[in-house]
Design a protein around this motif. Structure first.
Motif: not given
Lengths: 415, 415
Positions: A298-303
């Protein structure tokens, strides 16, 4: 740029001049040949002493202009980037059993993330190169910060985002007038298409790993932490890791201060990824080359399944004698909640991943409760409302009647 | 509080001591008997000179502590409230045909709205009164700012919001651990239920019109504007109006500076509402008592059909020789777009309503293109992503292929 000596390839060590059009090492290629900006620290100290910085009335990243690879006379975007608050939230500290915990809230930047620090430098470098269009691919925050900073000076942007980017970030891009290309695929797909388009049209490239100047913007978060702590360096700096550029920037910032003689030791860096996408954590812990990963968090910025700056990131952590760790999405959601409740700070999932990792590292004994720790919140929770609601539940729906309210509160055991 | 003389009823003029438990005038009642805080301006100047303020290193509203009705030793929430940036965005200025336009971006506060200025004072006053629970009703921003500031010092909150409050604001409340009561009705319904509950349980009351100290927090936006312009007062300050408390606060701030001898004239105030809910604009233009209105606008933060501070608001505008105007929702959405595109600033609908009004007032000739104007953006656009997307359209969806991208850009005439 009398403070800049030149660029050096982190792979082969080749030295290059800091000149227009030079982004990566011609020998090692654009993937491995990432460059580092090298400074003349004596010159930095002649340009600006630590005392002068302390007395500066410029509360933005430009209070550290002597450490930045920009011409002094290039016009700057008007947005106030940097000098985000460093809090010592006693409620959070207590709940984590610590005695010296600081939160650097980088969600308090103009477009609500740390990425503004890099984007404002990208815009300045684009102006220096007389570019009229800038492009990048991004999981969202680099994109919205570029769009905002470019809009402030009237430069056109093309932004490539993966289809999963949250609505808040898309809304920012559109409001800032960017040409937004939602690539129906992963971050890797968005990155590739942006690279092709940048070559095809000759746009200025703000892709963080490729452009050597962006890490220099990101490093200002470290310069601020040091100054806000009166140059008393913390034991640990903890933050989330995706592409690897931000943690590389934090490492660079402390290194620069150390080499300039402004601080007398270096902090350990702790890099945190999500279990659903942690190629750098695995590479670090196994001490093996990284391998691509799924982007299942869910942590899109670090995916970021294929990190673009693995070498700089791993080097920064290793050189600091630091560590890396992965946490679950559930732990990330829980961190959003306990950070908000105990401190009034609202971070997006990737923004609080460092804090989720800190909890682990305390439990493991890697970080001690008495250590002086700074955790960086890299982005504002308003960027991803859907996950915030997943983290925090729903409001109590009540008809406008006191009797009904009394009933509802009783049911929940609230008095 | 040696700087505070006492409280005065704005209706009957009665003087009351600034003491625990006194919120409204006992003669005029809680609806009409709104109180003003009165200061000893000589004492203020003895506590703090203008020069001392200029040299203060406290970049928050507390740099103006001599103008605030708080005890100097009361513990303060750690969040950094105030000292938001004042920009001079040349792109926006040019697009509006103006020569001296400033934007005060109050979306750059800890919970992303101007309301933090009032909520931090509410929390301090609650601590002074030894309260352990604070409650308020709010269209959203007062609520999220109260929840955040209270969480930072561990005070419990009960928040009453109308059912229409946008998701971003609800998410903030929940993350900050507030007890959120979504009242199935209008703002008026939420306000009434909160008033009943506050009486029933004896909670500290943060309802802005009722609590005389909140306007004092809001006025700091005016103090900052004055200082950021080197005490050269603008011709106009333009902002949106809902309850009336914010514009009353802006008026109070400039009045305080004038009476303390820190500025030599007062700006005109322009208050802007949405056509779908503009009881104060109608009262002002017709010079008649205000009448309740529907709450039919996308600008949720100013959708207040029954304003709670009409008298202070109208008085502030009239005393300044200012004006009021209503704009359509379409104009508000358009303002979100042109502000973002030309300046990189992202405001929520109510946040940019002042700018939509400024456009009208320029067209009418009420404000001249050469006037020095400050428009206040009262809240961050990330709080209401749905309307931002309505304002700015959708991204271009593209498969990860350069050929497809070239086609798509061609279709749209982009090169």
């Amino acid at each position: 740029m009398e403070n800049v000596l030149g660029l050096r390839c982190i792979h082969c060590g080749k030295e290059l001049p800091a000149k227009t059009g030079i982004f990566t090492c011609p020998t090692c290629g654009s993937k491995d040949g990432i460059l580092d900006v090298e400074y003349d620290y004596k010159r930095i100290n002649r340009l600006n002493t630590r005392k002068q910085v302390e007395n500066s009335k410029d509360f933005s990243i430009f209070r550290y202009h002597a450490f930045l690879p920009i011409q002094p006379d290039t016009p700057r975007p008007h947005l106030r980037v940097g000098w985000s608050p460093l809090y010592k939230p006693v409620g959070l500290e207590k709940s984590m059993g610590m005695s010296s915990l600081y939160i650097k809230d980088d969600g308090q930047n103009p477009t609500s993330s740390l990425k503004d620090r890099a984007s404002v430098i990208a815009v300045i470098k684009a102006i220096e190169e007389k570019a009229t269009t800038i492009a990048c691919s991004s999981t969202g925050n680099a994109a919205s910060s570029l769009a905002g900073n470019a809009a402030s000076v009237g430069i056109r942007t093309f932004i490539f985002v993966p289809s999963r980017a949250p609505q808040g970030k898309i809304a920012q891009l559109l409001i800032f007038g960017a040409n937004v290309i939602s690539v129906q695929g992963s971050y890797e797909d968005a990155f590739h298409l942006s690279a092709q388009a940048i070559e095809r049209w000759g746009w200025y490239n703000r892709n963080a790993a490729v452009n050597p100047y962006l890490v220099e913007g990101k490093k200002t978060v470290a310069l601020e932490i040091a100054e806000q702590l009166q140059w008393e360096v913390p034991d640990w700096v903890v933050l989330s890791v995706g592409d690897g550029c931000t943690i590389a920037g934090v490492g660079k910032g402390f290194q620069d201060l150390y080499r300039a003689g402004w601080i007398d030791r270096l902090p350990k860096l702790a890099g945190v990824q999500s279990e659903g996408c942690c190629p750098l954590v695995e590479a670090f812990l196994k001490d093996q080359p990284w391998v691509p990963s799924e982007e299942n968090t869910i942590a899109d910025s670090i995916a970021v399944g294929v990190p673009r700056n693995p070498e700089k990131a791993l080097r920064a952590v290793r050189e600091s004698n630091g560590t890396m760790i992965a946490v679950s999405d559930e732990e990330i959601l829980a961190a959003m909640g306990f950070l908000g409740k105990t401190s009034g700070i609202f971070g997006e999932p990737a923004g609080v991943t460092g804090i989720a990792g800190l909890k682990h590292l305390l439990a493991q004994g890697t970080i001690k409760p008495s250590d002086k720790v700074v955790a960086i919140v890299t982005g504002n929770g308003l960027k991803d409302v859907k996950n915030a609601i997943a983290a925090a539940g729903k409001p109590m729906r009540v008809e406008p009647s006191l009797t009904v309210l009394i009933e509802e509160l009783k049911k929940r055991g609230i008095e």
